[in-house]
Design a protein around this motif. Structure first.
Motif, PDB file in Angstrom:
ATOM      1  N   THR A   1     -16.313 -67.000 -10.363  1.00 25.98           N
ATOM      2  CA  THR A   1     -16.276 -65.754  -9.330  1.00 25.98           C
ATOM      3  C   THR A   1     -14.957 -66.050  -8.451  1.00 25.98           C
ATOM      4  N   THR A   2     -14.234 -65.274  -8.002  1.00 24.74           N
ATOM      5  CA  THR A   2     -13.241 -65.343  -6.977  1.00 24.74           C
ATOM      6  C   THR A   2     -13.526 -64.710  -5.686  1.00 24.74           C
ATOM      7  N   SER A   3     -12.587 -65.233  -4.503  1.00 25.48           N
ATOM      8  CA  SER A   3     -12.768 -64.310  -3.314  1.00 25.48           C
ATOM      9  C   SER A   3     -11.587 -63.200  -3.094  1.00 25.48           C
ATOM     10  N   PHE A   4     -11.380 -62.950  -2.144  1.00 25.39           N
ATOM     11  CA  PHE A   4     -10.201 -61.837  -2.005  1.00 25.39           C
ATOM     12  C   PHE A   4      -9.838 -62.087  -0.321  1.00 25.39           C
ATOM     13  N   PRO A   5      -8.406 -61.903   0.136  1.00 20.65           N
ATOM     14  CA  PRO A   5      -8.445 -61.855   1.510  1.00 20.65           C
ATOM     15  C   PRO A   5      -9.046 -60.981   2.159  1.00 20.65           C
ATOM     16  N   VAL A   6      -9.794 -61.346   3.241  1.00 18.63           N
ATOM     17  CA  VAL A   6     -10.535 -60.450   3.852  1.00 18.63           C
ATOM     18  C   VAL A   6      -9.862 -59.430   4.768  1.00 18.63           C
ATOM     19  N   ARG A   7      -8.695 -59.920   5.359  1.00 16.87           N
ATOM     20  CA  ARG A   7      -7.879 -58.703   6.245  1.00 16.87           C
ATOM     21  C   ARG A   7      -7.369 -57.714   5.269  1.00 16.87           C
ATOM     22  N   LEU A   8      -6.835 -58.303   4.045  1.00 17.28           N
ATOM     23  CA  LEU A   8      -6.354 -57.242   3.227  1.00 17.28           C
ATOM     24  C   LEU A   8      -7.321 -56.203   2.759  1.00 17.28           C
ATOM     25  N   ALA A   9      -8.491 -56.709   2.344  1.00 14.80           N
ATOM     26  CA  ALA A   9      -9.636 -55.956   1.873  1.00 14.80           C
ATOM     27  C   ALA A   9      -9.994 -54.816   2.983  1.00 14.80           C
ATOM     28  N   SER A  10     -10.068 -55.305   4.286  1.00 17.44           N
ATOM     29  CA  SER A  10     -10.342 -54.445   5.406  1.00 17.44           C
ATOM     30  C   SER A  10      -9.193 -53.311   5.634  1.00 17.44           C
ATOM     31  N   GLU A  11      -8.105 -53.572   5.297  1.00 17.94           N
ATOM     32  CA  GLU A  11      -6.762 -52.752   5.717  1.00 17.94           C
ATOM     33  C   GLU A  11      -7.055 -51.774   4.285  1.00 17.94           C
ATOM     34  N   ILE A  12      -7.205 -52.065   3.230  1.00 20.66           N
ATOM     35  CA  ILE A  12      -7.201 -51.195   2.076  1.00 20.66           C
ATOM     36  C   ILE A  12      -8.278 -50.368   2.308  1.00 20.66           C
TER      37      ILE A  12
END
Ligand SMILES: C[S@@+](CC[C@H](N)C(=O)[O-])C[C@H]1O[C@@H](n2cnc3c(N)ncnc32)[C@H](O)[C@@H]1O
Length: 245
Positions: free
Chosen positions: A27-38
């Motif tokens: 499994t991988t993670s994802f940059p939270v700030r970018l996810a929230s922005e998108i």
């Protein structure tokens, strides 16, 4: 890339993978700030069309559902239902565990597990995780998420059909591209098939598609109008509206 919504870099350690959110091999993670922005850009587009929250959201390449879980913990007040699928059924158990954190019961269970680790090992990292879990419980107080569904599916082979509502408001996905996860598909052009199959669950006036990928994949398709294309570090993301006659 200029952040329009997440203009300030915050501390997202409460959402770190393996802290309260579960992680596992593959499994991988994802940059939270970018996810929230998108996600907030998607909300903005839907709001500008007069489509009001809460919204249904689907990730067809969900992995361990890190992206969807952080979305739900940060913006659960704007979401009604969460759908997640992946071709790799091994990761779906982690996806289910992570998405369980979007309910009071699931988060309570995780807290009890962390407390047990503290009793057994007395480690600082577990004590910090418990503090984070308490903070995340606060986020859940406003959530409008009433449904969570996780299912195995190859999005390059077919549309999810009855597993999903006819029209989902937001399809968001971090495409396979890296060392850990690559496309698994019998198709020679998995990206085109991906667009074709998510298209069937999008409605012109009330849906958006957000796709995140490495910079090599060409994010375009004849059935979609691209309304945003941005680069963020090693990634690019695009937001589309389906073109429906
Ligand atoms: C970059 S990861 C996604 C990570 C996820 N967004 C998260 O936050 O945990 C890409 C995922 O695509 C999945 N995948 C690869 N080929 C697929 C296919 N044909 N259909 C559905 N999922 C696929 C992989 O198994 C992997 O879990």
């Amino acid at each position: 890339m200029i952040y329009r919504y997440e203009t300030v870099q915050k501390n997202y350690e409460d959402l770190a993978s393996g802290r309260v959110l579960y992680n596992a091999h593959g499994t991988t993670s994802f940059p939270v700030r970018l996810a929230s922005e998108i996600l907030q850009r998607c909300f903005g587009i839907l709001e500008s069309k007069g489509v009001k929250a809460p919204y249904s959201i689907y990730d067809p390449c969900c992995g361990g559902a890190y992206l969807l879980t952080t979305a739900g913990l940060l913006h659960g007040d704007k979401l009604s239902s969460v759908y997640a699928s992946d071709i790799n059924s091994d990761v779906l158990q982690i996806a289910e565990q992570n998405l369980s954190l979007l309910s009071a019961g699931g988060l309570h269970q995780r807290k009890e597990q962390i407390k047990e680790y503290i009793r057994l090992y007395d480690k600082a990292s577990h004590k910090e995780a418990l503090i984070s879990a308490d903070k995340l419980s606060g986020n859940l107080s406003l959530t409008s998420i009433g449904k969570v569904s996780v299912f195995p599916h190859d999005i390059t082979n077919a549309s999810p059909g009855s597993e999903l509502p006819h029209a989902v408001n937001i399809v968001i996905t971090d495409l396979p591209y890296g060392d850990i996860v690559t496309w698994k598909s019998e198709s020679e052009n998995p990206l085109t098939e991906f667009f074709e199959h998510v298209y069937e669950h999008l409605a012109a006036a009330q849906s958006v598609l957000a796709v995140i990928a490495d910079k090599k994949q060409k994010l375009q398709h004849e059935k979609f109008k691209r309304i945003d294309l941005s680069k963020a570090g090693k990634r690019q993301f695009a937001i589309f509206e389906p073109i429906k006659s």
